[in-house]
Motif scaffolding. Structure first.
Motif, mmCIF file in Angstrom:
data_model
loop_
_atom_site.group_PDB
_atom_site.id
_atom_site.type_symbol
_atom_site.label_atom_id
_atom_site.label_comp_id
_atom_site.label_asym_id
_atom_site.label_seq_id
_atom_site.Cartn_x
_atom_site.Cartn_y
_atom_site.Cartn_z
ATOM 1 N N ALA A 69 75.917 -44.756 -8.706
ATOM 2 C CA ALA A 69 74.906 -45.782 -8.425
ATOM 3 C C ALA A 69 75.579 -47.154 -8.430
ATOM 4 O O ALA A 69 76.772 -47.271 -8.694
ATOM 5 C CB ALA A 69 73.815 -45.741 -9.480
ATOM 6 N N ARG A 70 74.793 -48.176 -8.124
ATOM 7 C CA ARG A 70 75.327 -49.541 -8.236
ATOM 8 C C ARG A 70 75.281 -49.977 -9.684
ATOM 9 O O ARG A 70 74.439 -49.528 -10.456
ATOM 10 C CB ARG A 70 74.488 -50.501 -7.409
ATOM 11 C CG ARG A 70 74.661 -50.323 -5.939
ATOM 12 C CD ARG A 70 74.037 -51.507 -5.197
ATOM 13 N NE ARG A 70 74.022 -51.243 -3.784
ATOM 14 C CZ ARG A 70 73.029 -50.593 -3.169
ATOM 15 N NH1 ARG A 70 71.993 -50.189 -3.851
ATOM 16 N NH2 ARG A 70 73.092 -50.353 -1.880
ATOM 17 N N ASN B 132 57.698 -49.718 -10.605
ATOM 18 C CA ASN B 132 58.420 -49.156 -9.453
ATOM 19 C C ASN B 132 59.342 -50.141 -8.759
ATOM 20 O O ASN B 132 60.241 -49.737 -8.028
ATOM 21 C CB ASN B 132 57.419 -48.631 -8.424
ATOM 22 C CG ASN B 132 56.929 -47.266 -8.811
ATOM 23 O OD1 ASN B 132 57.558 -46.606 -9.650
ATOM 24 N ND2 ASN B 132 55.819 -46.844 -8.233
ATOM 25 N N GLN B 133 59.093 -51.424 -8.954
ATOM 26 C CA GLN B 133 59.986 -52.435 -8.365
ATOM 27 C C GLN B 133 61.066 -52.849 -9.366
ATOM 28 O O GLN B 133 61.750 -53.847 -9.152
ATOM 29 C CB GLN B 133 59.196 -53.678 -7.928
ATOM 30 C CG GLN B 133 58.477 -53.543 -6.595
ATOM 31 C CD GLN B 133 57.253 -52.661 -6.723
ATOM 32 O OE1 GLN B 133 56.455 -52.843 -7.634
ATOM 33 N NE2 GLN B 133 57.119 -51.690 -5.844
ATOM 34 N N GLY B 134 61.189 -52.104 -10.450
ATOM 35 C CA GLY B 134 62.198 -52.443 -11.450
ATOM 36 C C GLY B 134 61.815 -53.678 -12.251
ATOM 37 O O GLY B 134 62.665 -54.317 -12.866
ATOM 38 N N PRO C 22 65.504 -48.212 -14.200
ATOM 39 C CA PRO C 22 66.826 -48.838 -14.096
ATOM 40 C C PRO C 22 67.603 -48.753 -15.407
ATOM 41 O O PRO C 22 68.817 -48.699 -15.407
ATOM 42 C CB PRO C 22 66.535 -50.279 -13.723
ATOM 43 C CG PRO C 22 65.073 -50.493 -13.976
ATOM 44 C CD PRO C 22 64.411 -49.160 -13.926
ATOM 45 N N ARG D 103 62.242 -42.638 -11.986
ATOM 46 C CA ARG D 103 63.506 -43.270 -12.380
ATOM 47 C C ARG D 103 63.229 -44.602 -13.035
ATOM 48 O O ARG D 103 62.273 -45.279 -12.701
ATOM 49 C CB ARG D 103 64.361 -43.530 -11.131
ATOM 50 C CG ARG D 103 64.940 -42.289 -10.501
ATOM 51 C CD ARG D 103 66.348 -42.087 -11.005
ATOM 52 N NE ARG D 103 66.904 -40.832 -10.537
ATOM 53 C CZ ARG D 103 67.622 -40.703 -9.433
ATOM 54 N NH1 ARG D 103 67.837 -41.740 -8.664
ATOM 55 N NH2 ARG D 103 68.121 -39.539 -9.097
ATOM 56 N N ASP E 299 71.600 -49.316 -11.062
ATOM 57 C CA ASP E 299 70.849 -50.137 -10.114
ATOM 58 C C ASP E 299 70.606 -49.326 -8.850
ATOM 59 O O ASP E 299 71.332 -49.436 -7.876
ATOM 60 C CB ASP E 299 71.644 -51.416 -9.810
ATOM 61 C CG ASP E 299 70.821 -52.381 -8.985
ATOM 62 O OD1 ASP E 299 69.640 -52.095 -8.717
ATOM 63 O OD2 ASP E 299 71.359 -53.430 -8.603
ATOM 64 N N GLU E 300 69.574 -48.500 -8.927
ATOM 65 C CA GLU E 300 69.274 -47.623 -7.795
ATOM 66 C C GLU E 300 67.937 -48.009 -7.215
ATOM 67 O O GLU E 300 67.117 -48.610 -7.906
ATOM 68 C CB GLU E 300 69.159 -46.184 -8.290
ATOM 69 C CG GLU E 300 70.446 -45.606 -8.756
ATOM 70 C CD GLU E 300 70.241 -44.200 -9.293
ATOM 71 O OE1 GLU E 300 70.683 -43.266 -8.637
ATOM 72 O OE2 GLU E 300 69.640 -44.048 -10.367
ATOM 73 N N ASP E 301 67.696 -47.603 -5.979
ATOM 74 C CA ASP E 301 66.350 -47.750 -5.462
ATOM 75 C C ASP E 301 65.509 -46.789 -6.279
ATOM 76 O O ASP E 301 65.864 -45.625 -6.432
ATOM 77 C CB ASP E 301 66.302 -47.385 -3.981
ATOM 78 C CG ASP E 301 67.148 -48.365 -3.191
ATOM 79 O OD1 ASP E 301 67.239 -49.525 -3.628
ATOM 80 O OD2 ASP E 301 67.726 -47.968 -2.167
ATOM 81 N N LEU E 302 64.409 -47.304 -6.805
ATOM 82 C CA LEU E 302 63.694 -46.492 -7.780
ATOM 83 C C LEU E 302 62.829 -45.450 -7.108
ATOM 84 O O LEU E 302 62.038 -45.766 -6.238
ATOM 85 C CB LEU E 302 62.838 -47.390 -8.668
ATOM 86 C CG LEU E 302 63.645 -48.401 -9.473
ATOM 87 C CD1 LEU E 302 62.724 -49.262 -10.310
ATOM 88 C CD2 LEU E 302 64.658 -47.715 -10.357
ATOM 89 N N ARG E 303 63.013 -44.239 -7.524
ATOM 90 C CA ARG E 303 62.098 -43.187 -7.109
ATOM 91 C C ARG E 303 61.074 -43.036 -8.219
ATOM 92 O O ARG E 303 61.212 -43.626 -9.287
ATOM 93 C CB ARG E 303 62.861 -41.885 -6.877
ATOM 94 C CG ARG E 303 63.625 -41.942 -5.559
ATOM 95 C CD ARG E 303 64.132 -40.586 -5.182
ATOM 96 N NE ARG E 303 65.571 -40.547 -5.297
ATOM 97 C CZ ARG E 303 66.242 -39.584 -5.893
ATOM 98 N NH1 ARG E 303 65.612 -38.588 -6.454
ATOM 99 N NH2 ARG E 303 67.558 -39.600 -5.918
#
Ligand code: ASP
Length: 591
Positions: free
Chosen positions: A175-176, A560-562, A229, A227, A220-224
């Motif tokens: 991941a980032r 969901n947007q972290g 962060p 998930r 730092d992933e696009d959140l599913r």
């Protein structure tokens, strides 16, 4: 002393005692001159009563209480007239002779009850109020208990809990990184650990041969959906072990957790399946083995009958759905649309109904005789009454994956995925590397510190892509009911092998030295053979709690947007802070 007892504690045996409780007013109501107050703390609820003939001041205070006021209440424990068998304290109430308001409360934005009326966003904004509700309190209590059991178990096996730093250099786990600028070293950044992978390996080099940590990790992933962060792992590492030792140790840990936390006996031993079998039969590296409906390859038997779609395919596979031959045209059309959704990505779906009388009805009747269909049905291991669903394509793994998704969906539709059943599984023998067509390079399937199987070393040193694809690793995942709860591997402990691994991954010697010189160097100083794994702690908690959502098991999760909407983070920082860090923000030009 603020209180003598908690709100979950008093029973009939306490009758006659003078007690002091403190807590939050869940609600109060007047009934025939008497005032009843439900007082709550994290241990439970106790009913308080102010009699009609109590001193006027006390009656006034009791009637003035709003929801969530914090009070101290003194009185005598008495037996209740009308008992409430649903409450642990339901046999008694406290006849009050004093109330002290310790703090008032604004009217809460939603009621603090098991089934709250607050919407998701509102509850997230006032998480500290949401956490007063029973379901969340129970979730956090469960989390605490599991952590405690983990520590007990690992301590009993000689594992030491050792903390590793959060401000580190990147540890690639696919991941980032979240990065943190360093004020004292302008222009330089720490990375928050995606896992303590390199540090736990360095602890092995240091001789701490059994390490664990219940530790926060950052990706730092696009959140599913499921998930976060930042999330927590039960991270473990052992020296002088082979795969067998690691699997046995953690199998026992999981069995102990299941037994001690939720009283469930899981399989002993836990079955094992190779990654290849999992993909071939279940189209997934985390198969749900609570039900069958496995994938069967039809490539040989279904080709060559003049049907272009199948004749041109490199791989043809199918599942036989029990009892679904009765599906109507409409249902099959709906299923076909379902597999065409981007989440599945199939071009279409071919079906064969195996009728109860042994006849067939299919979408490919034009090209296939009943005898052909019978052969296909035999290859798909279909019985009378089954619906065979067929997919094809150029890439075997892609088709299998789509069939795997369809299999799970059909399992859901047929009610085959019983949440009360626990079917653990080890997936073993993962390929070491994964080729990516887009970037034309290999990626580590687990992570770059995973060792090739010794018997595959000859391929590992080959320059041919086909050879490198053959290299497997002693890597393993712990899978339960279709989700991955943990995974790990036997590691590289030799500097030259580690260097070769970076080379295979297209990381040149300079980059490898710059990013990972510390670990390659450490391997020069007597690194023992070692291996380990990590479990997703939040997910283990959710699973034991019988929930799909890890968010309920984290005290302060992100959305969901972290974002943490309670503290409104992330947020901009002051110019002074930016200046100290020597950071300029490039503002997006507003369109
Ligand atoms: N560091 C790995 C992970 O976070 C686990 C392991 O290999 O021990 O998935």
């Amino acid at each position: 002393m603020y209180r003598t007892h908690t709100c979950g504690e008093l029973r009939l045996a306490n009758c006659g005692q003078n007690v002091t409780l403190a807590g939050w007013v869940q609600k109060s109501r007047k009934l025939g001159g008497m005032t009843f107050i439900d007082l709550r703390d994290r241990y439970g609820i106790t009913q308080l009563v102010v009699e009609a003939d109590a001193p006027a001041e006390l009656v006034d205070t009791a009637t003035s209480l709003g929801r969530e006021f914090v009070i101290q209440a003194k009185g005598e424990v008495v037996e209740r007239q009308s008992k409430n068998p649903k409450m642990a304290t339901g046999d008694i109430e406290i006849k009050l002779d004093a109330i002290t308001i310790l703090n008032k409360s604004a009217v809460p934005p939603f009621t603090i009850e098991d089934n709250s009326d607050g919407g998701e966003d509102l509850r997230a904004k006032y998480r500290y109020l949401d956490l007063r509700r029973n379901p969340l309190r129970e979730a956090l209590m469960l989390r605490h208990k599991i952590a405690h059991e983990v520590r007990n178990f690992l301590d009993s096996k000689g594992f030491m809990e050792i903390e590793t730093p959060y401000l580190i250099k990147s540890t690639p786990e696919g991941a980032r990184d979240f990065v943190v600028p360093s004020r004292m070293n302008p222009g330089q950044f720490y990375a928050l650990p995606q896992s303590p992978q390199t540090f736990k390996q360095l602890l092995m080099v240091a001789g701490y041969d059994r390490y664990f940590q219940i530790v926060r990790c950052f990706r730092d992933e696009d959140l599913r959906a499921d998930r976060q962060p930042e999330f927590t792992q039960i991270d473990c590492e052992m020296s002088f072990v082979e795969q067998e030792d690691v699997l046995n140790t953690f199998e026992e840990m999981m069995r102990t957790l299941f037994k001690n936390v939720i009283g469930v006996e899981i399989a002993n031993p836990i079955p094992r399946m190779s990654w290849f079998d999992a993909m071939d039969k279940y189209g997934s590296d985390k198969p749900d083995i609570r039900f069958g409906m496995t994938i069967h390859e039809l490539t040989a038997v279904a080709k060559g009958k003049g049907f272009g779609v199948l004749d041109g395919a490199a791989y043809i596979g199918a599942i036989a759905v029990p009892g679904a031959a009765e599906y109507t045209r409409k249902q099959i059309d709906e299923l076909t649309e379902w597999v065409k959704r981007p989440q599945v990505g199939a071009k279409g779906l071919i079906y064969i109904k195996v009728n109860q009388d042994g006849s067939f009805k299919s979408s490919i009747d034009k090209f296939y005789s009943p005898e052909d269909l019978e052969k296909i049905a035999a290859a798909a291991e279909a019985s009378k009454g089954d619906l065979i669903l067929i997919m094809s394509g150029d890439n075997c793994r892609k088709v299998q994956t789509m069939l795997g998704v369809l299999r799970l969906e059909m399992g859901n539709r047929l009610g085959l995925r019983n949440p009360k059943e626990f079917a653990p599984l080890w997936i073993v023998d993962f390929p070491l590397l994964e080729w990516d067509d887009e970037t034309q390079r290999f990626y580590a399937m687990h992570h770059p510190f995973t060792a090739p199987k010794p018997e595959h070393e000859k391929y590992f040193y080959s320059d041919k892509k086909e050879d490198l694809e053959k290299v497997c690793a002693n890597a393993y995942d712990f899978v339960l009911n279709g989700s991955e709860l943990g995974g790990g591997s036997i590691r590289i402990h030799n500097a030259d092998v580690q260097k070769r691994m970076f080379e295979v991954l297209g990381i040149g010697p300079e980059e490898a030295e710059y990013k990972f010189g510390f670990i390659i160097n450490a391997f020069r100083f007597g690194a023992p053979p070692h291996g380990g794994l990590a479990f997703g702690f939040d997910r283990v908690c959710a699973l034991f709690g019988g929930s799909d959502s890890i968010r309920d098991y984290i005290a302060f999760p992100k959305n969901n947007q972290g974002r943490d909407v309670m503290i409104d983070s992330p947020s901009e920082i002051d110019q002074i802070q930016l200046d100290e860090l020597q950071i300029d923000i490039r503002k997006k030009v507003e369109e």
